[in-house]
Design a protein around this motif. Structure first.
Motif, mmCIF file in Angstrom:
data_model
loop_
_atom_site.group_PDB
_atom_site.id
_atom_site.type_symbol
_atom_site.label_atom_id
_atom_site.label_comp_id
_atom_site.label_asym_id
_atom_site.label_seq_id
_atom_site.Cartn_x
_atom_site.Cartn_y
_atom_site.Cartn_z
ATOM 1 N N GLU A 94 0.823 -1.205 0.000
ATOM 2 C CA GLU A 94 0.000 0.000 0.000
ATOM 3 C C GLU A 94 0.859 1.257 0.000
ATOM 4 O O GLU A 94 1.967 1.283 0.546
ATOM 5 N N ALA A 95 0.315 2.294 -0.601
ATOM 6 C CA ALA A 95 0.972 3.599 -0.617
ATOM 7 C C ALA A 95 0.502 4.414 0.585
ATOM 8 O O ALA A 95 -0.546 4.163 1.162
ATOM 9 N N THR A 96 1.301 5.401 0.948
ATOM 10 C CA THR A 96 0.866 6.365 1.960
ATOM 11 C C THR A 96 1.469 7.727 1.624
ATOM 12 O O THR A 96 2.044 7.905 0.546
ATOM 13 N N LEU B 104 1.585 -1.929 6.528
ATOM 14 C CA LEU B 104 2.874 -1.239 6.479
ATOM 15 C C LEU B 104 3.598 -1.256 7.825
ATOM 16 O O LEU B 104 4.629 -0.601 7.974
ATOM 17 N N THR C 198 5.775 5.084 0.084
ATOM 18 C CA THR C 198 5.197 4.463 1.264
ATOM 19 C C THR C 198 6.101 4.667 2.472
ATOM 20 O O THR C 198 7.172 5.279 2.388
#
Length: 295
Positions: free
Chosen positions: A97-99, A251, A229
């Motif tokens: 996942e990206a953040t 994450l 991320t």
């Protein structure tokens, strides 16, 4: 149009933009006008409040410089940054996942060989990171460009300190097996800068400024979506109240603590050190989308 009042002004502004030939710009600006006007009507915005808002935005811009991006900080703390990430980077369950990008990335960080120490003299207990970069089907991604940046044990990034000596940041390229490894410092929770307008906003709304401990990664490889991320430190007390809403359970990594002894790179450590092993999985780039993504 004359004699415009609070009920007719929105339509008048939208009409002025009717000749805009850029369809997307027209769509965005029209929606912005409608929502801004509806907001003002909903809260019955006073002239004093409007002036205070202008002063706040002016001060936000004045706080920005080559090392400080107060508008990104504002976007982060209002949840807009993470909302934009979530809308634009929906990924398959297998992909990492990206953040949020955050305000402390610096372009042109030194490119170092695998195994290097990125601390550059930054204070903190040693952290030895081993990571893999693969595609969704398990294929190793060789020669991926991995940008890493982190704060020191006092919660500061190098750009927040005097001088221009890089600390806690570097760029690596994965090996033929899609792996990378390096030494840094164990991350700690830290407060975002509160000496500007964003800090004043947090205090006024009774919000804390803390971010859970993390290390930033940006990974780029041809044929794959760029991944921006963090890896967060398991057990951090701020995981459920991150000031910028960036935490994702997937994450959270195990920053294992070790007593003095031999580290993964073979060195003997006379004090405590930490290790992190994390697997990054990149999403394939959609057909026809050849533009590189960036923060």
């Amino acid at each position: 149009m004359r004699n415009i009042d609070e009920h007719t002004i929105t339509a008048a502004v939208l009409d002025r933009m009717s000749g805009c030939e850029d369809a997307r710009l027209k769509e965005v600006m029209s929606a912005l006008v409608r929502h801004l006007h509806d907001f003002a009507r909903e809260v019955k915005l006073t002239e004093a409040e409007w002036a205070a808002g202008i002063d706040f935005l002016t001060a936000t811009g004045q706080k920005c410089d080559a090392q400080r991006q107060e508008f990104i900080l504002l976007s982060d703390t209002l949840g807009l940054s993470m909302l934009t990430v979530a809308m634009n980077h929906a990924k398959s369950p297998q992909a990492t996942e990206a953040t949020v990008f955050g305000p402390f990335h610096v372009a042109g960080a030194p490119q170092l060989p695998l195994g290097s120490d990125i601390a550059g003299g930054a204070v903190g207990e040693p952290l030895f990171v081993e990571a893999s970069v693969r595609g969704r089907d398990g294929e190793p991604i060789a020669d991926a460009v991995v940008d890493v940046w982190e704060a020191d044990a006092e919660g500061f990034y190098d750009v927040q300190r005097p001088g221009d000596h890089p600390q806690g940041r570097a760029v690596f390229r994965t090996n033929a097996e899609g792996r990378l490894w390096f030494r840094g410092v164990a991350p700690v929770a830290y407060p975002i800068p509160t000496d500007g307008p964003v800090g004043a906003m947090l205090r006024a709304t009774r919000r804390h400024p803390w971010r859970p401990a993390h290390v930033h990664f940006m990974i780029q490889a041809p044929g794959y979506e760029t991944l921006i991320t963090h890896v967060f430190r398991e057990g951090d007390p701020y995981l459920d109240s991150d000031a910028v809403f960036g935490v994702r359970s997937s994450l959270i990594g195990n920053f294992a603590a070790h007593a003095p002894g031999r580290a993964p790179d073979g060195s003997l450590q006379d004090g405590p050190f930490h290790t992190l092993d994390f697997a990054f999985v990149l999403e394939r780039q959609a057909p026809g989308n050849c533009a590189a993504q960036s923060g």
